[in-house]
Write a protein that holds these residues in place. Structure first.
Motif, PDB file in Angstrom:
ATOM      1  N   HIS A   5       0.839  -1.200   0.000  1.00  0.00           N
ATOM      2  CA  HIS A   5       0.000   0.000   0.000  1.00  0.00           C
ATOM      3  C   HIS A   5       0.876   1.251   0.000  1.00  0.00           C
ATOM      4  O   HIS A   5       0.572   2.228  -0.696  1.00  0.00           O
ATOM      5  N   GLU A   6       1.948   1.224   0.772  1.00  0.00           N
ATOM      6  CA  GLU A   6       2.859   2.376   0.808  1.00  0.00           C
ATOM      7  C   GLU A   6       3.530   2.590  -0.550  1.00  0.00           C
ATOM      8  O   GLU A   6       3.717   3.730  -0.985  1.00  0.00           O
ATOM      9  N   GLN A   7       3.889   1.510  -1.211  1.00  0.00           N
ATOM     10  CA  GLN A   7       4.477   1.631  -2.550  1.00  0.00           C
ATOM     11  C   GLN A   7       3.475   2.278  -3.514  1.00  0.00           C
ATOM     12  O   GLN A   7       3.845   3.153  -4.307  1.00  0.00           O
ATOM     13  N   VAL A   8       2.220   1.849  -3.449  1.00  0.00           N
ATOM     14  CA  VAL A   8       1.185   2.430  -4.320  1.00  0.00           C
ATOM     15  C   VAL A   8       0.997   3.904  -3.989  1.00  0.00           C
ATOM     16  O   VAL A   8       0.911   4.739  -4.906  1.00  0.00           O
ATOM     17  N   ARG A   9       0.948   4.251  -2.724  1.00  0.00           N
ATOM     18  CA  ARG A   9       0.797   5.665  -2.344  1.00  0.00           C
ATOM     19  C   ARG A   9       1.922   6.515  -2.932  1.00  0.00           C
ATOM     20  O   ARG A   9       1.691   7.633  -3.393  1.00  0.00           O
ATOM     21  N   GLY A  10       3.142   5.991  -2.902  1.00  0.00           N
ATOM     22  CA  GLY A  10       4.268   6.716  -3.494  1.00  0.00           C
ATOM     23  C   GLY A  10       4.092   6.928  -4.986  1.00  0.00           C
ATOM     24  O   GLY A  10       4.352   8.027  -5.498  1.00  0.00           O
ATOM     25  N   LEU A  11       3.635   5.900  -5.678  1.00  0.00           N
ATOM     26  CA  LEU A  11       3.399   6.032  -7.122  1.00  0.00           C
ATOM     27  C   LEU A  11       2.256   6.993  -7.417  1.00  0.00           C
ATOM     28  O   LEU A  11       2.309   7.743  -8.396  1.00  0.00           O
ATOM     29  N   VAL A  12       1.228   6.986  -6.582  1.00  0.00           N
ATOM     30  CA  VAL A  12       0.108   7.924  -6.767  1.00  0.00           C
ATOM     31  C   VAL A  12       0.637   9.358  -6.737  1.00  0.00           C
ATOM     32  O   VAL A  12       0.272  10.187  -7.572  1.00  0.00           O
ATOM     33  N   GLY A  13       1.511   9.649  -5.786  1.00  0.00           N
ATOM     34  CA  GLY A  13       2.088  10.994  -5.701  1.00  0.00           C
ATOM     35  C   GLY A  13       2.876  11.367  -6.941  1.00  0.00           C
ATOM     36  O   GLY A  13       2.746  12.479  -7.467  1.00  0.00           O
ATOM     37  N   SER A  69       4.217   0.887 -14.245  1.00  0.00           N
ATOM     38  CA  SER A  69       4.691   0.363 -12.955  1.00  0.00           C
ATOM     39  C   SER A  69       3.521   0.142 -12.000  1.00  0.00           C
ATOM     40  O   SER A  69       3.462  -0.877 -11.301  1.00  0.00           O
ATOM     41  N   MET A  70       2.601   1.094 -11.966  1.00  0.00           N
ATOM     42  CA  MET A  70       1.426   0.987 -11.089  1.00  0.00           C
ATOM     43  C   MET A  70       0.588  -0.224 -11.470  1.00  0.00           C
ATOM     44  O   MET A  70       0.145  -0.980 -10.592  1.00  0.00           O
ATOM     45  N   MET A  71       0.380  -0.417 -12.751  1.00  0.00           N
ATOM     46  CA  MET A  71      -0.453  -1.531 -13.199  1.00  0.00           C
ATOM     47  C   MET A  71       0.142  -2.869 -12.754  1.00  0.00           C
ATOM     48  O   MET A  71      -0.561  -3.732 -12.237  1.00  0.00           O
ATOM     49  N   ILE A  72       1.437  -3.020 -12.932  1.00  0.00           N
ATOM     50  CA  ILE A  72       2.100  -4.268 -12.536  1.00  0.00           C
ATOM     51  C   ILE A  72       1.992  -4.466 -11.024  1.00  0.00           C
ATOM     52  O   ILE A  72       1.630  -5.558 -10.553  1.00  0.00           O
ATOM     53  N   LEU A  73       2.281  -3.414 -10.262  1.00  0.00           N
ATOM     54  CA  LEU A  73       2.214  -3.503  -8.805  1.00  0.00           C
ATOM     55  C   LEU A  73       0.799  -3.851  -8.351  1.00  0.00           C
ATOM     56  O   LEU A  73       0.609  -4.752  -7.520  1.00  0.00           O
ATOM     57  N   LEU A  74      -0.194  -3.166  -8.893  1.00  0.00           N
ATOM     58  CA  LEU A  74      -1.571  -3.418  -8.472  1.00  0.00           C
ATOM     59  C   LEU A  74      -2.058  -4.806  -8.875  1.00  0.00           C
ATOM     60  O   LEU A  74      -2.771  -5.454  -8.108  1.00  0.00           O
TER      61      LEU A  74
END
Length: 146
Positions: free
Chosen positions: A77-85, A105-110
């Motif tokens: 979740h923290e990694q996604v929050r960083g990418l959102v920013g 990157s977001m798509m792969i992570l999610l």
């Protein structure tokens, strides 16, 4: 109600918002892309908050452990929050290449994150928690807002 049904439905809703924002950014429709991205970010962060404030504590109480799946999910979740920013910055700058690179990157992570939650954590919650507790938990999650 099964926890997996409720939260998997939220994943699919977030996926749709993400795809819409990416399509709009790719075509240079920045105002619409920004709105779609904000919708995605708000829905995703609300989903995380529901899990972190309600689901994870219930799972941890039942299993007696805050290590393992919930620890991994919080880290992701923290990694996604960083990418959102970073993605928000790319939209603000109308930097198509940066946005699309971050979106990949977001798509792969999610995808990986959601698969772990859906196939492992949610399934474990559905098995471990009694029906009444699952219903109460879903009701509590529905009330959580950013």
């Amino acid at each position: 109600m099964q926890i997996s049904n409720y939260l998997t439905h939220e994943h699919r809703s977030c996926d749709g918002l993400f795809a819409e924002a990416e399509k709009l950014a790719a075509s240079g429709e920045w105002d619409a892309a920004e709105k779609a991205f904000l919708d995605f970010a708000n829905e995703t962060l609300t989903h995380f908050k529901r899990e972190e404030e309600e689901l994870f504590p219930a799972f941890e109480a039942k299993t007696g452990s805050s290590e393992g799946p919930t620890q991994v999910m919080r880290f992701e979740h923290e990694q996604v929050r960083g990418l959102v920013g970073k993605m928000a910055e790319a939209i603000e700058k109308q930097d198509r290449d940066a946005y699309l690179s971050l979106a990949e990157s977001m798509m792969i992570l999610l995808q990986q994150h959601n698969m772990k939650e859906e196939q492992m954590l949610y399934a474990m919650c559905d098995r471990l928690l009694p029906p009444a507790e699952k219903s109460d938990l879903v009701e509590k999650m529905q009330k959580v807002e950013l």
